[in-house]
Design a protein around this motif. Structure first.
Motif, PDB file in Angstrom:
ATOM      1  N   VAL A 157      72.051  15.154  14.356  1.00 35.55           N
ATOM      2  CA  VAL A 157      70.443  15.466  14.047  1.00 35.55           C
ATOM      3  C   VAL A 157      69.779  14.227  13.744  1.00 35.55           C
ATOM      4  O   VAL A 157      68.661  13.746  14.119  1.00 35.55           O
ATOM      5  N   GLY A 158      70.348  13.293  12.857  1.00 33.02           N
ATOM      6  CA  GLY A 158      69.766  12.105  12.324  1.00 33.02           C
ATOM      7  C   GLY A 158      69.665  11.019  13.391  1.00 33.02           C
ATOM      8  O   GLY A 158      68.692  10.423  13.740  1.00 33.02           O
ATOM      9  N   TYR A 159      70.660  11.359  14.142  1.00 34.94           N
ATOM     10  CA  TYR A 159      70.923  10.317  15.726  1.00 34.94           C
ATOM     11  C   TYR A 159      69.596  10.576  16.407  1.00 34.94           C
ATOM     12  O   TYR A 159      68.770   9.721  16.983  1.00 34.94           O
ATOM     13  N   PHE A 160      69.481  11.969  16.799  1.00 33.51           N
ATOM     14  CA  PHE A 160      68.394  12.341  17.798  1.00 33.51           C
ATOM     15  C   PHE A 160      67.075  11.984  17.199  1.00 33.51           C
ATOM     16  O   PHE A 160      66.226  11.655  17.903  1.00 33.51           O
ATOM     17  N   GLU A 161      66.992  12.164  15.891  1.00 37.70           N
ATOM     18  CA  GLU A 161      65.456  11.904  15.276  1.00 37.70           C
ATOM     19  C   GLU A 161      65.264  10.626  15.753  1.00 37.70           C
ATOM     20  O   GLU A 161      63.936  10.235  15.729  1.00 37.70           O
ATOM     21  N   ARG A 162      66.060   9.680  15.334  1.00 39.65           N
ATOM     22  CA  ARG A 162      65.781   8.140  15.516  1.00 39.65           C
ATOM     23  C   ARG A 162      65.590   7.885  17.257  1.00 39.65           C
ATOM     24  O   ARG A 162      64.671   7.301  17.639  1.00 39.65           O
ATOM     25  N   LYS A 163      66.271   8.498  18.028  1.00 41.89           N
ATOM     26  CA  LYS A 163      66.126   8.216  19.340  1.00 41.89           C
ATOM     27  C   LYS A 163      64.830   9.012  19.823  1.00 41.89           C
ATOM     28  O   LYS A 163      64.111   8.471  20.742  1.00 41.89           O
ATOM     29  N   LEU A 164      64.531   9.923  19.348  1.00 38.27           N
ATOM     30  CA  LEU A 164      63.235  10.750  19.726  1.00 38.27           C
ATOM     31  C   LEU A 164      62.075   9.829  19.251  1.00 38.27           C
ATOM     32  O   LEU A 164      60.915   9.879  19.991  1.00 38.27           O
ATOM     33  N   ALA A 165      62.221   9.268  18.265  1.00 40.06           N
ATOM     34  CA  ALA A 165      61.079   8.514  17.409  1.00 40.06           C
ATOM     35  C   ALA A 165      60.901   7.134  18.659  1.00 40.06           C
ATOM     36  O   ALA A 165      59.898   6.812  18.862  1.00 40.06           O
ATOM     37  N   GLU A 166      62.162   6.737  19.060  1.00 39.86           N
ATOM     38  CA  GLU A 166      62.021   5.387  19.883  1.00 39.86           C
ATOM     39  C   GLU A 166      61.366   5.987  21.177  1.00 39.86           C
ATOM     40  O   GLU A 166      60.478   5.379  21.856  1.00 39.86           O
ATOM     41  N   LYS A 167      61.838   7.160  21.614  1.00 42.07           N
ATOM     42  CA  LYS A 167      61.098   7.681  22.859  1.00 42.07           C
ATOM     43  C   LYS A 167      59.625   7.759  22.690  1.00 42.07           C
ATOM     44  O   LYS A 167      58.747   7.414  23.714  1.00 42.07           O
ATOM     45  N   THR A 168      59.101   8.164  21.750  1.00 47.25           N
ATOM     46  CA  THR A 168      57.775   8.336  21.449  1.00 47.25           C
ATOM     47  C   THR A 168      57.250   6.907  21.552  1.00 47.25           C
ATOM     48  O   THR A 168      56.042   6.656  22.022  1.00 47.25           O
ATOM     49  N   ARG A 169      57.612   5.869  20.791  1.00 46.91           N
ATOM     50  CA  ARG A 169      57.211   4.678  20.693  1.00 46.91           C
ATOM     51  C   ARG A 169      57.211   4.102  22.147  1.00 46.91           C
ATOM     52  O   ARG A 169      56.103   3.370  22.272  1.00 46.91           O
ATOM     53  N   MET A 170      58.313   4.194  22.943  1.00 48.89           N
ATOM     54  CA  MET A 170      58.366   3.680  24.023  1.00 48.89           C
ATOM     55  C   MET A 170      57.483   4.347  25.245  1.00 48.89           C
ATOM     56  O   MET A 170      57.321   3.729  26.415  1.00 48.89           O
ATOM     57  N   GLY A 171      56.958   5.542  25.078  1.00 51.43           N
ATOM     58  CA  GLY A 171      56.201   6.270  25.847  1.00 51.43           C
ATOM     59  C   GLY A 171      57.172   6.931  27.115  1.00 51.43           C
ATOM     60  O   GLY A 171      56.639   7.151  28.191  1.00 51.43           O
ATOM     61  N   ALA A 172      58.294   7.008  26.794  1.00 47.91           N
ATOM     62  CA  ALA A 172      59.401   7.677  27.932  1.00 47.91           C
ATOM     63  C   ALA A 172      59.187   9.147  28.030  1.00 47.91           C
ATOM     64  O   ALA A 172      58.729   9.768  26.960  1.00 47.91           O
ATOM     65  N   ASP A 173      59.491   9.551  29.125  1.00 44.91           N
ATOM     66  CA  ASP A 173      59.517  10.988  29.303  1.00 44.91           C
ATOM     67  C   ASP A 173      60.639  11.765  29.157  1.00 44.91           C
ATOM     68  O   ASP A 173      61.553  11.009  28.877  1.00 44.91           O
ATOM     69  N   ASN A 174      60.565  13.130  29.124  1.00 44.90           N
ATOM     70  CA  ASN A 174      62.039  13.934  28.816  1.00 44.90           C
ATOM     71  C   ASN A 174      63.046  13.565  29.703  1.00 44.90           C
ATOM     72  O   ASN A 174      64.067  13.420  29.198  1.00 44.90           O
ATOM     73  N   LEU A 175      62.724  13.308  30.799  1.00 44.96           N
ATOM     74  CA  LEU A 175      63.970  13.182  32.030  1.00 44.96           C
ATOM     75  C   LEU A 175      64.470  11.570  31.729  1.00 44.96           C
ATOM     76  O   LEU A 175      65.812  11.658  31.677  1.00 44.96           O
ATOM     77  N   HIS A 176      63.630  11.116  31.272  1.00 44.87           N
ATOM     78  CA  HIS A 176      64.314   9.418  30.944  1.00 44.87           C
ATOM     79  C   HIS A 176      65.096   9.641  29.810  1.00 44.87           C
ATOM     80  O   HIS A 176      66.127   9.035  29.707  1.00 44.87           O
ATOM     81  N   PHE A 177      64.469  10.258  28.714  1.00 44.83           N
ATOM     82  CA  PHE A 177      65.348  10.565  27.721  1.00 44.83           C
ATOM     83  C   PHE A 177      66.783  10.960  27.980  1.00 44.83           C
ATOM     84  O   PHE A 177      67.760  10.642  27.192  1.00 44.83           O
ATOM     85  N   VAL A 178      66.620  12.192  28.766  1.00 49.46           N
ATOM     86  CA  VAL A 178      67.959  12.923  28.966  1.00 49.46           C
ATOM     87  C   VAL A 178      68.949  11.830  29.717  1.00 49.46           C
ATOM     88  O   VAL A 178      70.268  12.069  29.292  1.00 49.46           O
ATOM     89  N   GLY A 179      68.448  11.280  30.729  1.00 49.82           N
ATOM     90  CA  GLY A 179      69.234  10.388  31.339  1.00 49.82           C
ATOM     91  C   GLY A 179      69.829   9.405  30.678  1.00 49.82           C
ATOM     92  O   GLY A 179      71.055   8.777  30.797  1.00 49.82           O
ATOM     93  N   SER A 180      69.119   9.044  29.604  1.00 53.46           N
ATOM     94  CA  SER A 180      69.473   7.893  28.730  1.00 53.46           C
ATOM     95  C   SER A 180      70.602   8.433  27.608  1.00 53.46           C
ATOM     96  O   SER A 180      71.265   7.631  26.873  1.00 53.46           O
ATOM     97  N   GLN A 181      70.669   9.676  27.275  1.00 49.18           N
ATOM     98  CA  GLN A 181      71.401  10.312  26.128  1.00 49.18           C
ATOM     99  C   GLN A 181      72.423  11.362  26.555  1.00 49.18           C
ATOM    100  O   GLN A 181      72.793  12.192  25.558  1.00 49.18           O
ATOM    101  N   VAL A 182      72.897  10.879  27.914  1.00 47.65           N
ATOM    102  CA  VAL A 182      73.746  12.442  28.496  1.00 47.65           C
ATOM    103  C   VAL A 182      74.918  12.385  27.508  1.00 47.65           C
ATOM    104  O   VAL A 182      75.287  13.667  27.219  1.00 47.65           O
ATOM    105  N   ASN A 183      75.616  11.535  27.091  1.00 47.17           N
ATOM    106  CA  ASN A 183      76.856  11.711  26.554  1.00 47.17           C
ATOM    107  C   ASN A 183      76.686  12.011  25.045  1.00 47.17           C
ATOM    108  O   ASN A 183      77.238  13.380  24.708  1.00 47.17           O
ATOM    109  N   ALA A 184      75.647  11.844  24.510  1.00 47.05           N
ATOM    110  CA  ALA A 184      75.266  12.191  23.131  1.00 47.05           C
ATOM    111  C   ALA A 184      75.141  13.680  23.037  1.00 47.05           C
ATOM    112  O   ALA A 184      75.392  14.669  22.266  1.00 47.05           O
ATOM    113  N   LEU A 185      74.034  13.883  24.000  1.00 45.58           N
ATOM    114  CA  LEU A 185      73.456  15.284  24.431  1.00 45.58           C
ATOM    115  C   LEU A 185      74.564  16.268  24.579  1.00 45.58           C
ATOM    116  O   LEU A 185      74.854  17.222  23.884  1.00 45.58           O
TER     117      LEU A 185
END
Length: 92
Positions: free
Chosen positions: A40-68
């Motif tokens: 949960v803490g890991y994804f909270e940090r990564k989702l905050a980065e996603k928001t700051r970078m303006g990345a979309d959900n598909l980019h996030f998923v592709g970047s986090q496949v193993n963790a997800l």
């Protein structure tokens, strides 16, 4: 001069990659709200980065496949694992 940059998702037409990524993100949010997993803490940090970078959900998923995948395995969500596998194979 016009911008000739191609849309990076043009090869995904008809696959509903955006919709699938959005559904997976909803699944992620639901599990994050219902568990005290170390992920949960890991994804909270990564989702905050996603928001700051303006990345979309598909980019996030592709970047986090193993963790997800590890998180969804931990939660026992087979439907989320299957959707993630499909996204990875067809969209990422």
């Amino acid at each position: 001069m016009t911008d000739q940059t191609p849309d990076r998702y043009v090869s995904f037409l008809g696959l509903d990659c955006t919709g699938k990524a959005d559904r997976l993100m909803e699944m992620l949010a639901a599990h994050m709200d219902g568990t005290d997993s170390r992920w949960v803490g890991y994804f909270e940090r990564k989702l905050a980065e996603k928001t700051r970078m303006g990345a979309d959900n598909l980019h996030f998923v592709g970047s986090q496949v193993n963790a997800l995948m590890a998180f969804f395995e931990e939660t026992g969500d087979k439907a989320a694992q299957d959707l993630l596998w499909n996204l990875e194979q067809t969209c990422c």
